[in-house]
Structures are given as C-alpha cells and as structure tokens.
Design a protein around this motif. Structure first.
Motif, PDB file in Angstrom:
ATOM      1  N   TRP A 104       0.861  -1.194   0.000  1.00 17.46           N
ATOM      2  CA  TRP A 104       0.000   0.000   0.000  1.00 17.46           C
ATOM      3  C   TRP A 104       0.887   1.230   0.000  1.00 17.46           C
ATOM      4  O   TRP A 104       1.781   1.366   0.858  1.00 17.46           O
ATOM      5  CB  TRP A 104      -0.891  -0.045   1.226  1.00 17.46           C
ATOM      6  CG  TRP A 104      -1.808   1.130   1.427  1.00 17.46           C
ATOM      7  CD1 TRP A 104      -2.328   1.941   0.476  1.00 17.46           C
ATOM      8  CD2 TRP A 104      -2.320   1.580   2.693  1.00 17.46           C
ATOM      9  NE1 TRP A 104      -3.142   2.888   1.043  1.00 17.46           N
ATOM     10  CE2 TRP A 104      -3.169   2.688   2.412  1.00 17.46           C
ATOM     11  CE3 TRP A 104      -2.176   1.158   3.998  1.00 17.46           C
ATOM     12  CZ2 TRP A 104      -3.833   3.383   3.409  1.00 17.46           C
ATOM     13  CZ3 TRP A 104      -2.843   1.841   5.003  1.00 17.46           C
ATOM     14  CH2 TRP A 104      -3.663   2.933   4.711  1.00 17.46           C
ATOM     15  N   SER A 105       0.642   2.105  -0.933  1.00 15.61           N
ATOM     16  CA  SER A 105       1.381   3.366  -1.004  1.00 15.61           C
ATOM     17  C   SER A 105       0.463   4.498  -0.543  1.00 15.61           C
ATOM     18  O   SER A 105      -0.584   4.763  -1.164  1.00 15.61           O
ATOM     19  CB  SER A 105       1.867   3.633  -2.433  1.00 15.61           C
ATOM     20  OG  SER A 105       2.627   4.814  -2.491  1.00 15.61           O
ATOM     21  N   VAL A 106       0.861   5.146   0.547  1.00 12.64           N
ATOM     22  CA  VAL A 106       0.058   6.225   1.125  1.00 12.64           C
ATOM     23  C   VAL A 106       0.607   7.551   0.586  1.00 12.64           C
ATOM     24  O   VAL A 106       1.699   8.006   0.969  1.00 12.64           O
ATOM     25  CB  VAL A 106       0.119   6.192   2.662  1.00 12.64           C
ATOM     26  CG1 VAL A 106      -0.806   7.248   3.257  1.00 12.64           C
ATOM     27  CG2 VAL A 106      -0.246   4.810   3.174  1.00 12.64           C
ATOM     28  N   LYS A 107      -0.161   8.168  -0.302  1.00  5.12           N
ATOM     29  CA  LYS A 107       0.296   9.358  -1.004  1.00  5.12           C
ATOM     30  C   LYS A 107       0.215  10.602  -0.107  1.00  5.12           C
ATOM     31  O   LYS A 107      -0.630  10.691   0.786  1.00  5.12           O
ATOM     32  CB  LYS A 107      -0.544   9.592  -2.269  1.00  5.12           C
ATOM     33  CG  LYS A 107      -0.634   8.392  -3.203  1.00  5.12           C
ATOM     34  CD  LYS A 107       0.718   8.057  -3.813  1.00  5.12           C
ATOM     35  CE  LYS A 107       0.594   6.929  -4.835  1.00  5.12           C
ATOM     36  NZ  LYS A 107       1.913   6.549  -5.414  1.00  5.12           N
ATOM     37  N   ILE A 120       8.445   0.403   4.233  1.00  8.56           N
ATOM     38  CA  ILE A 120       9.500   0.156   3.246  1.00  8.56           C
ATOM     39  C   ILE A 120      10.447   1.350   3.142  1.00  8.56           C
ATOM     40  O   ILE A 120      10.008   2.504   2.963  1.00  8.56           O
ATOM     41  CB  ILE A 120       8.890  -0.146   1.860  1.00  8.56           C
ATOM     42  CG1 ILE A 120       7.866  -1.297   1.964  1.00  8.56           C
ATOM     43  CG2 ILE A 120       9.998  -0.476   0.851  1.00  8.56           C
ATOM     44  CD1 ILE A 120       8.435  -2.588   2.446  1.00  8.56           C
ATOM     45  N   ASP A 121      11.694   1.082   3.248  1.00  7.36           N
ATOM     46  CA  ASP A 121      12.732   2.089   3.006  1.00  7.36           C
ATOM     47  C   ASP A 121      12.810   2.370   1.509  1.00  7.36           C
ATOM     48  O   ASP A 121      12.990   1.447   0.704  1.00  7.36           O
ATOM     49  CB  ASP A 121      14.062   1.543   3.528  1.00  7.36           C
ATOM     50  CG  ASP A 121      15.238   2.462   3.241  1.00  7.36           C
ATOM     51  OD1 ASP A 121      15.004   3.591   2.784  1.00  7.36           O
ATOM     52  OD2 ASP A 121      16.374   2.022   3.465  1.00  7.36           O
ATOM     53  N   PRO A 122      12.681   3.623   1.095  1.00 11.82           N
ATOM     54  CA  PRO A 122      12.774   3.930  -0.348  1.00 11.82           C
ATOM     55  C   PRO A 122      14.085   3.457  -0.973  1.00 11.82           C
ATOM     56  O   PRO A 122      14.128   3.164  -2.177  1.00 11.82           O
ATOM     57  CB  PRO A 122      12.665   5.460  -0.389  1.00 11.82           C
ATOM     58  CG  PRO A 122      11.955   5.826   0.860  1.00 11.82           C
ATOM     59  CD  PRO A 122      12.392   4.833   1.885  1.00 11.82           C
ATOM     60  N   ASN A 152       5.366   3.943   1.864  1.00  6.44           N
ATOM     61  CA  ASN A 152       5.050   2.630   1.302  1.00  6.44           C
ATOM     62  C   ASN A 152       5.135   1.574   2.398  1.00  6.44           C
ATOM     63  O   ASN A 152       6.159   1.431   3.069  1.00  6.44           O
ATOM     64  CB  ASN A 152       6.031   2.305   0.174  1.00  6.44           C
ATOM     65  CG  ASN A 152       5.892   3.277  -0.975  1.00  6.44           C
ATOM     66  OD1 ASN A 152       4.850   3.373  -1.592  1.00  6.44           O
ATOM     67  ND2 ASN A 152       6.960   4.042  -1.240  1.00  6.44           N
ATOM     68  N   VAL A 153       4.016   0.855   2.562  1.00  7.71           N
ATOM     69  CA  VAL A 153       3.934  -0.172   3.609  1.00  7.71           C
ATOM     70  C   VAL A 153       3.482  -1.475   2.973  1.00  7.71           C
ATOM     71  O   VAL A 153       2.931  -1.495   1.866  1.00  7.71           O
ATOM     72  CB  VAL A 153       2.956   0.234   4.738  1.00  7.71           C
ATOM     73  CG1 VAL A 153       3.421   1.519   5.410  1.00  7.71           C
ATOM     74  CG2 VAL A 153       1.535   0.390   4.195  1.00  7.71           C
ATOM     75  N   GLU A 154       3.702  -2.554   3.700  1.00  9.04           N
ATOM     76  CA  GLU A 154       3.243  -3.856   3.213  1.00  9.04           C
ATOM     77  C   GLU A 154       3.028  -4.800   4.389  1.00  9.04           C
ATOM     78  O   GLU A 154       3.500  -4.549   5.517  1.00  9.04           O
ATOM     79  CB  GLU A 154       4.236  -4.479   2.231  1.00  9.04           C
ATOM     80  CG  GLU A 154       5.510  -5.011   2.858  1.00  9.04           C
ATOM     81  CD  GLU A 154       6.398  -5.746   1.859  1.00  9.04           C
ATOM     82  OE1 GLU A 154       6.249  -5.543   0.646  1.00  9.04           O
ATOM     83  OE2 GLU A 154       7.266  -6.540   2.325  1.00  9.04           O
TER      84      GLU A 154
END
Length: 308
Positions: A176-179, A245-247, A291-293
């Motif tokens: 999931w990407s939190v904008k 998530i680390d970019p 960004n999380v998962e």
C-alpha cells in the motif's frame, strides 16, 4: 448372547446410592429356578432396555460359578436405515444389607449396541459362593436380593471442529502506497480491501494520533474487513510481518503479528510501530509517499459443526 467384558476394564467398589436406571428386587431367590431372568422393559437415554440376570451363571459366556448380569437393548431402538448404533457405559449393582451399600461393577469401556450385538454385560459379577453366603448380606430376610444397573448413553457425535493452518499462499504480500503523507489530516486511513487465506482484510494506519499518542508515532494494524462476520467463539490465528518500506530498499522497518482475531477484537498491530521522527528522516520517498506492506506466514481456518 452378548460379549463379556474383559477383567482389565472392570472396576469394583462400594457406593451408597441406588441404581439410577433400573432396580430389580427378588423376594425369594431359591424359588427362581431359572437359568436366566429378564426384567420388564425400562427406558434410559432415549432407548428401551432389559436387565438380564443369570443366577447360576452364564455358562456360554464363561460365567459358571458366578452371578452374571447383562443389559439388552430393545431391537426396535435400532430400526432405522442405516441401522442405528447406541454407545453406552454400564455399571451393574448388587445390594448388601450388611454393608448397607451397593457393590458397583463398572465397565470403563464403552459398549456398542447394534443389530449384530444387542446385549452386553459381565459374566463374572460376583462368585456364587460369596453371593449366597448369608454373612455377606447379599441375600437377606428370607432370600431377598436386589440387582440394578446404571446406563449412561453416549450422545451422538454431532459437534466438532477441524483447525488447519494455511502457510501456502499464491502471493503472501499486500502493498500500500500512502500518497502525500505530510498532508494527511484524518485520524486514520484504510487501505483497499484485499483477500488472503479466504478472508478479507484492510491495513489501517494512524499517521499522527492514536490513543492519546499525539505527533510521536505511526500506528499500524491489520484488521478484518467490515464484511467479515465471525461466529460466536470463532477465532482466526494470523502470523504476519508488517513493514514500512525504506525507499532505498535496505532498511525496512518490520514488526510481527502473532495473534488471534475474534468478534471482540478484529484488529491487531502496534500502537508504537515507528517513531514519526524516524519516519520523516528515512521512510518517505521523493514524492512524499509512505510505502507499507504486510507479508503473511500463517492464517488459520476452522471448519465446525453448527454452533449453539
């Protein structure tokens, strides 16, 4: 004739209270010049039975020299298609006036009554010499005696559950990407609904406030989706990893879920998942997205008979 009980399954002791299923009293035993006496029918556990006494012992069942006792189920109780089987525990009793108690002969092994075997019992309940010796009190007041039986019918097998733990998923991750994370204003945010292990889920983020923790921590949860209804006492075990998530792809921040989901608690996670200071420093990408998962290891499934 029914099968005898093994000596290893028989427990003998004394008890104060009378038979719970049926009692048979004989006024003058010597006048009962029969090899076998069958009682009237009686009801116990929803079935009809007879108590059978062999005063001289059942020779056909190795009972010579003993009092032999049996119960026989009425064959009408077994008439169905497919034919019925009835399981029962048996306790035979003989009263001693000397002891003012009942000698209890309990068979600890459950007996299966069916059309091929309608009678079960104990061929060697008590030796004839012991039974007829007046000082032992089994015969009293002009050769009176009392026999009895307790029948505990085992309920049919209707309630069950089978728990399985699924650790094979086609793809065990959901991302999931939190904008525009720095502009988020709401108390919490939900991901799109996704399916895993036969259930629907959401990820839930509290970006700045959760349970009074203001502006210090990111709170992160896995919750059952609103359309998931759990039955009374139904539980789902989940073992999974929540990640930010680390970019750069090298320092993902991970915490584990190892919890049971139930009607009273349909969400598990971590209130202090990651400090906001660390999040701002490391985990927002150049587009201000977080960004999380989640990666699943196990989701349990329970199949069960209808509940109460």
């Amino acid at each position: 004739m029914g099968s005898c009980a093994s000596d290893s399954t028989i427990v003998k002791n004394w008890r104060d209270y009378p038979p719970s299923s049926y009692s048979l009293k004989i006024d003058k035993l010597s006048q009962l010049n029969l090899d076998k006496y069958e009682s009237r029918r009686f009801s116990s556990g929803g079935h009809n039975w007879r108590l059978a006494i062999f005063p001289k012992g059942n020779e056909a069942d190795n009972g010579s020299g003993f009092i032999s006792m049996y119960v026989e189920i009425d064959s009408t109780s077994l008439m169905s298609t497919p034919s019925t089987e009835v399981f029962a525990y048996l306790t035979f009793l003989i009263y001693s006036k000397k002891e003012k108690k009942y000698l209890s002969i309990h068979d600890v092994e459950v007996k299966r009554f069916n059309p091929l075997r309608t009678m079960w019992g104990v061929p060697q309940v008590l030796s004839s010499d012991t039974f007829h010796e007046p000082k032992n009190g089994y015969t009293f007041e002009g050769e009176q005696c009392e026999f009895g039986v307790d029948l505990m019918v085992v309920s049919p097998f209707t309630k069950w559950e089978v728990a399985s733990f699924n650790n094979e998923f086609t793809y065990p991750k959901f991302s999931w990407s939190v904008k525009n994370f720095s502009e988020l204003k709401e108390e919490y945010y939900l991901s799109n609904k996704f399916s895993m292990g036969g259930r629907n889920w959401n990820l839930k983020l509290y970006p700045k406030v959760e349970s009074g923790v203001v502006g210090k921590w990111l709170s992160f949860y896995l919750i059952l989706a609103d359309n998931e209804t759990l039955m009374v006492d139904e539980k789902i075990h989940v073992r999974a990893h929540l990640r930010v998530i680390d970019p750069q792809g090298s320092k993902c921040h991970t915490k584990k879920i190892n919890s049971w989901y139930e009607e009273s608690n349909k969400g598990w996670g971590h209130i202090r998942f990651l400090s906001l200071a660390k999040l701002w420093e490391t985990y927002l990408d150049k587009d201000d997205s977080l960004n999380v998962e989640i990666e699943f290891e196990v989701i349990s499934e329970t199949k069960y008979s209808p509940g109460i």
